[in-house]
Scaffold this motif. Structure first.
Motif, PDB file in Angstrom:
ATOM      1  N   ARG A 137      11.833  -1.486  -1.785  1.00  0.00           N
ATOM      2  CA  ARG A 137      11.567  -2.010  -0.446  1.00  0.00           C
ATOM      3  C   ARG A 137      11.794  -0.892   0.553  1.00  0.00           C
ATOM      4  O   ARG A 137      12.634  -0.030   0.341  1.00  0.00           O
ATOM      5  CB  ARG A 137      12.520  -3.153  -0.112  1.00  0.00           C
ATOM      6  CG  ARG A 137      12.358  -4.351  -1.005  1.00  0.00           C
ATOM      7  CD  ARG A 137      13.492  -5.341  -0.784  1.00  0.00           C
ATOM      8  NE  ARG A 137      13.491  -6.357  -1.823  1.00  0.00           N
ATOM      9  CZ  ARG A 137      12.732  -7.450  -1.803  1.00  0.00           C
ATOM     10  NH1 ARG A 137      11.944  -7.673  -0.765  1.00  0.00           N
ATOM     11  NH2 ARG A 137      12.750  -8.314  -2.786  1.00  0.00           N
ATOM     12  N   MET A 138      11.067  -0.939   1.650  1.00  0.00           N
ATOM     13  CA  MET A 138      11.363   0.049   2.677  1.00  0.00           C
ATOM     14  C   MET A 138      11.626  -0.644   3.994  1.00  0.00           C
ATOM     15  O   MET A 138      11.167  -1.741   4.263  1.00  0.00           O
ATOM     16  CB  MET A 138      10.253   1.069   2.808  1.00  0.00           C
ATOM     17  CG  MET A 138       8.996   0.572   3.411  1.00  0.00           C
ATOM     18  SD  MET A 138       7.930   1.983   3.746  1.00  0.00           S
ATOM     19  CE  MET A 138       6.564   1.128   4.462  1.00  0.00           C
ATOM     20  N   ARG A 139      12.450   0.029   4.785  1.00  0.00           N
ATOM     21  CA  ARG A 139      12.751  -0.514   6.103  1.00  0.00           C
ATOM     22  C   ARG A 139      12.837   0.636   7.090  1.00  0.00           C
ATOM     23  O   ARG A 139      13.078   1.789   6.721  1.00  0.00           O
ATOM     24  CB  ARG A 139      14.047  -1.321   6.082  1.00  0.00           C
ATOM     25  CG  ARG A 139      15.268  -0.498   5.790  1.00  0.00           C
ATOM     26  CD  ARG A 139      16.524  -1.374   5.716  1.00  0.00           C
ATOM     27  NE  ARG A 139      17.658  -0.592   5.266  1.00  0.00           N
ATOM     28  CZ  ARG A 139      18.418   0.152   6.054  1.00  0.00           C
ATOM     29  NH1 ARG A 139      18.168   0.219   7.351  1.00  0.00           N
ATOM     30  NH2 ARG A 139      19.426   0.837   5.565  1.00  0.00           N
TER      31      ARG A 139
ATOM     32  N   VAL B 256       0.845  -1.199   0.000  1.00  0.00           N
ATOM     33  CA  VAL B 256       0.000   0.000   0.000  1.00  0.00           C
ATOM     34  C   VAL B 256       0.875   1.241   0.000  1.00  0.00           C
ATOM     35  O   VAL B 256       0.625   2.192  -0.729  1.00  0.00           O
ATOM     36  CB  VAL B 256      -0.946  -0.004   1.221  1.00  0.00           C
ATOM     37  CG1 VAL B 256      -1.593   1.346   1.398  1.00  0.00           C
ATOM     38  CG2 VAL B 256      -2.010  -1.083   1.049  1.00  0.00           C
ATOM     39  N   HIS B 257       1.922   1.186   0.791  1.00  0.00           N
ATOM     40  CA  HIS B 257       2.819   2.337   0.873  1.00  0.00           C
ATOM     41  C   HIS B 257       3.449   2.622  -0.482  1.00  0.00           C
ATOM     42  O   HIS B 257       3.532   3.751  -0.923  1.00  0.00           O
ATOM     43  CB  HIS B 257       3.905   2.063   1.902  1.00  0.00           C
ATOM     44  CG  HIS B 257       4.917   3.131   1.981  1.00  0.00           C
ATOM     45  ND1 HIS B 257       4.622   4.378   2.444  1.00  0.00           N
ATOM     46  CD2 HIS B 257       6.208   3.160   1.609  1.00  0.00           C
ATOM     47  CE1 HIS B 257       5.699   5.113   2.375  1.00  0.00           C
ATOM     48  NE2 HIS B 257       6.674   4.409   1.863  1.00  0.00           N
ATOM     49  N   ILE B 258       3.893   1.573  -1.161  1.00  0.00           N
ATOM     50  CA  ILE B 258       4.544   1.757  -2.451  1.00  0.00           C
ATOM     51  C   ILE B 258       3.551   2.315  -3.461  1.00  0.00           C
ATOM     52  O   ILE B 258       3.867   3.209  -4.227  1.00  0.00           O
ATOM     53  CB  ILE B 258       5.145   0.416  -2.937  1.00  0.00           C
ATOM     54  CG1 ILE B 258       6.336   0.068  -2.038  1.00  0.00           C
ATOM     55  CG2 ILE B 258       5.590   0.504  -4.386  1.00  0.00           C
ATOM     56  CD1 ILE B 258       6.872  -1.323  -2.219  1.00  0.00           C
TER      57      ILE B 258
ATOM     58  N   LEU C  33      10.552   6.581  11.062  1.00  0.00           N
ATOM     59  CA  LEU C  33      11.568   6.999  10.094  1.00  0.00           C
ATOM     60  C   LEU C  33      11.907   5.789   9.232  1.00  0.00           C
ATOM     61  O   LEU C  33      12.266   4.733   9.759  1.00  0.00           O
ATOM     62  CB  LEU C  33      12.813   7.509  10.828  1.00  0.00           C
ATOM     63  CG  LEU C  33      12.545   8.657  11.815  1.00  0.00           C
ATOM     64  CD1 LEU C  33      13.826   9.011  12.573  1.00  0.00           C
ATOM     65  CD2 LEU C  33      12.002   9.878  11.098  1.00  0.00           C
ATOM     66  N   HIS C  34      11.769   5.954   7.921  1.00  0.00           N
ATOM     67  CA  HIS C  34      11.982   4.843   6.992  1.00  0.00           C
ATOM     68  C   HIS C  34      12.947   5.228   5.882  1.00  0.00           C
ATOM     69  O   HIS C  34      13.171   6.402   5.613  1.00  0.00           O
ATOM     70  CB  HIS C  34      10.659   4.474   6.304  1.00  0.00           C
ATOM     71  CG  HIS C  34       9.729   3.679   7.155  1.00  0.00           C
ATOM     72  ND1 HIS C  34       8.572   3.138   6.666  1.00  0.00           N
ATOM     73  CD2 HIS C  34       9.762   3.348   8.466  1.00  0.00           C
ATOM     74  CE1 HIS C  34       7.928   2.486   7.625  1.00  0.00           C
ATOM     75  NE2 HIS C  34       8.626   2.610   8.737  1.00  0.00           N
ATOM     76  N   THR C  35      13.448   4.211   5.212  1.00  0.00           N
ATOM     77  CA  THR C  35      14.174   4.451   3.969  1.00  0.00           C
ATOM     78  C   THR C  35      13.687   3.464   2.937  1.00  0.00           C
ATOM     79  O   THR C  35      13.144   2.403   3.274  1.00  0.00           O
ATOM     80  CB  THR C  35      15.702   4.338   4.161  1.00  0.00           C
ATOM     81  OG1 THR C  35      16.338   4.823   2.976  1.00  0.00           O
ATOM     82  CG2 THR C  35      16.132   2.905   4.426  1.00  0.00           C
TER      83      THR C  35
ATOM     84  N   LYS D 157      14.682   8.260   1.808  1.00  0.00           N
ATOM     85  CA  LYS D 157      14.328   8.393   3.224  1.00  0.00           C
ATOM     86  C   LYS D 157      13.020   9.181   3.351  1.00  0.00           C
ATOM     87  O   LYS D 157      12.778  10.116   2.603  1.00  0.00           O
ATOM     88  CB  LYS D 157      15.440   9.118   3.981  1.00  0.00           C
ATOM     89  CG  LYS D 157      16.751   8.352   4.031  1.00  0.00           C
ATOM     90  CD  LYS D 157      17.737   9.081   4.949  1.00  0.00           C
ATOM     91  CE  LYS D 157      19.085   8.395   4.933  1.00  0.00           C
ATOM     92  NZ  LYS D 157      19.814   8.672   3.670  1.00  0.00           N
ATOM     93  N   HIS D 158      12.217   8.781   4.324  1.00  0.00           N
ATOM     94  CA  HIS D 158      10.943   9.480   4.537  1.00  0.00           C
ATOM     95  C   HIS D 158      10.456   9.286   5.961  1.00  0.00           C
ATOM     96  O   HIS D 158      10.922   8.397   6.669  1.00  0.00           O
ATOM     97  CB  HIS D 158       9.886   8.998   3.541  1.00  0.00           C
ATOM     98  CG  HIS D 158       9.650   7.509   3.583  1.00  0.00           C
ATOM     99  ND1 HIS D 158      10.458   6.617   2.914  1.00  0.00           N
ATOM    100  CD2 HIS D 158       8.724   6.761   4.222  1.00  0.00           C
ATOM    101  CE1 HIS D 158      10.018   5.378   3.134  1.00  0.00           C
ATOM    102  NE2 HIS D 158       8.974   5.442   3.937  1.00  0.00           N
ATOM    103  N   ILE D 159       9.558  10.166   6.341  1.00  0.00           N
ATOM    104  CA  ILE D 159       8.903  10.048   7.640  1.00  0.00           C
ATOM    105  C   ILE D 159       7.536   9.431   7.368  1.00  0.00           C
ATOM    106  O   ILE D 159       6.665  10.045   6.774  1.00  0.00           O
ATOM    107  CB  ILE D 159       8.773  11.423   8.327  1.00  0.00           C
ATOM    108  CG1 ILE D 159      10.171  12.012   8.569  1.00  0.00           C
ATOM    109  CG2 ILE D 159       7.995  11.286   9.635  1.00  0.00           C
ATOM    110  CD1 ILE D 159      10.160  13.443   9.058  1.00  0.00           C
ATOM    111  N   MET D 160       7.408   8.167   7.747  1.00  0.00           N
ATOM    112  CA  MET D 160       6.216   7.393   7.404  1.00  0.00           C
ATOM    113  C   MET D 160       5.079   7.684   8.368  1.00  0.00           C
ATOM    114  O   MET D 160       5.258   7.640   9.588  1.00  0.00           O
ATOM    115  CB  MET D 160       6.608   5.918   7.496  1.00  0.00           C
ATOM    116  CG  MET D 160       5.534   4.979   7.116  1.00  0.00           C
ATOM    117  SD  MET D 160       5.674   4.681   5.368  1.00  0.00           S
ATOM    118  CE  MET D 160       4.145   3.788   5.127  1.00  0.00           C
ATOM    119  N   LEU D 161       3.926   7.995   7.803  1.00  0.00           N
ATOM    120  CA  LEU D 161       2.723   8.238   8.600  1.00  0.00           C
ATOM    121  C   LEU D 161       1.850   6.993   8.470  1.00  0.00           C
ATOM    122  O   LEU D 161       1.301   6.716   7.410  1.00  0.00           O
ATOM    123  CB  LEU D 161       1.982   9.472   8.071  1.00  0.00           C
ATOM    124  CG  LEU D 161       2.829  10.745   7.973  1.00  0.00           C
ATOM    125  CD1 LEU D 161       2.096  11.811   7.177  1.00  0.00           C
ATOM    126  CD2 LEU D 161       3.200  11.259   9.358  1.00  0.00           C
TER     127      LEU D 161
HETATM  128 CU   LIG Z   1       7.784   3.971   4.750  1.00  0.00          CU
END
Ligand SMILES: [Cu+2]
Length: 157
Positions: free
Chosen positions: A87-89, A5-7, A76-78, A110-114
């Protein structure tokens, strides 16, 4: 499923967004420009916030956490490309902000995941976010919701 969903949200079709006022912040030696979050699609529970952070000091700092009331969790994700798949982690140790360098949080990186949005994030709105830096401490910013990444020309910096 959350990852998928995030992607999808990250690659959602761009729409013509309302131009928002550029806004920057300075916290000691840190300069933070253009914090924005991607408008969410109806029914999509996640989104992400982005910004550019320059450390003008001589001491390394780290963005260790972020929080906001718009979602159940903020992490906090990348994102990395591996075997042709994004892929994110989670960045367990935060986002390093080395002295004299600029770190860009942007779609695809990099992103701040909500996670678990309480309401749809609509372009043109904004929300408060608290950022916690190892050295610069807790800082409040206002994040603008946009349909797409701001153009460099809109940066106003
Ligand atoms: Cu994320």
């Amino acid at each position: 499923m959350k990852t998928l969903v995030h992607i999808l949200a990250a690659f959602a079709l761009c729409a013509f967004g309302a131009a928002a006022q550029a806004h920057d912040y300075s916290f000691g030696d840190l300069r933070l420009t253009h914090p924005w979050a991607k408008a969410s699609l109806k029914g999509v529970p996640n989104s992400a916030a982005y910004m550019t952070i320059t450390n003008n000091g001589e001491t390394d700092d780290t963005l260790v956490a972020a929080s906001a009331d718009v979602s159940e969790a903020v992490e906090l994700h990348t994102m990395t490309m591996k075997d042709g798949v994004m892929r994110m982690r989670r960045l367990e140790d935060g986002v390093p902000l080395p002295a004299g360098q600029t770190v860009v949080l942007a779609p695809g990186g990099k992103h701040i995941m909500l996670i678990g949005l309480k309401d749809q994030l609509k372009a043109g709105s904004s929300f408060e976010m608290t950022l916690t830096f190892e050295n610069a401490g807790e800082q409040q910013i206002n994040v603008t919701v946009r349909d797409r990444q701001p153009e460099a020309a809109e940066d106003g910096a």
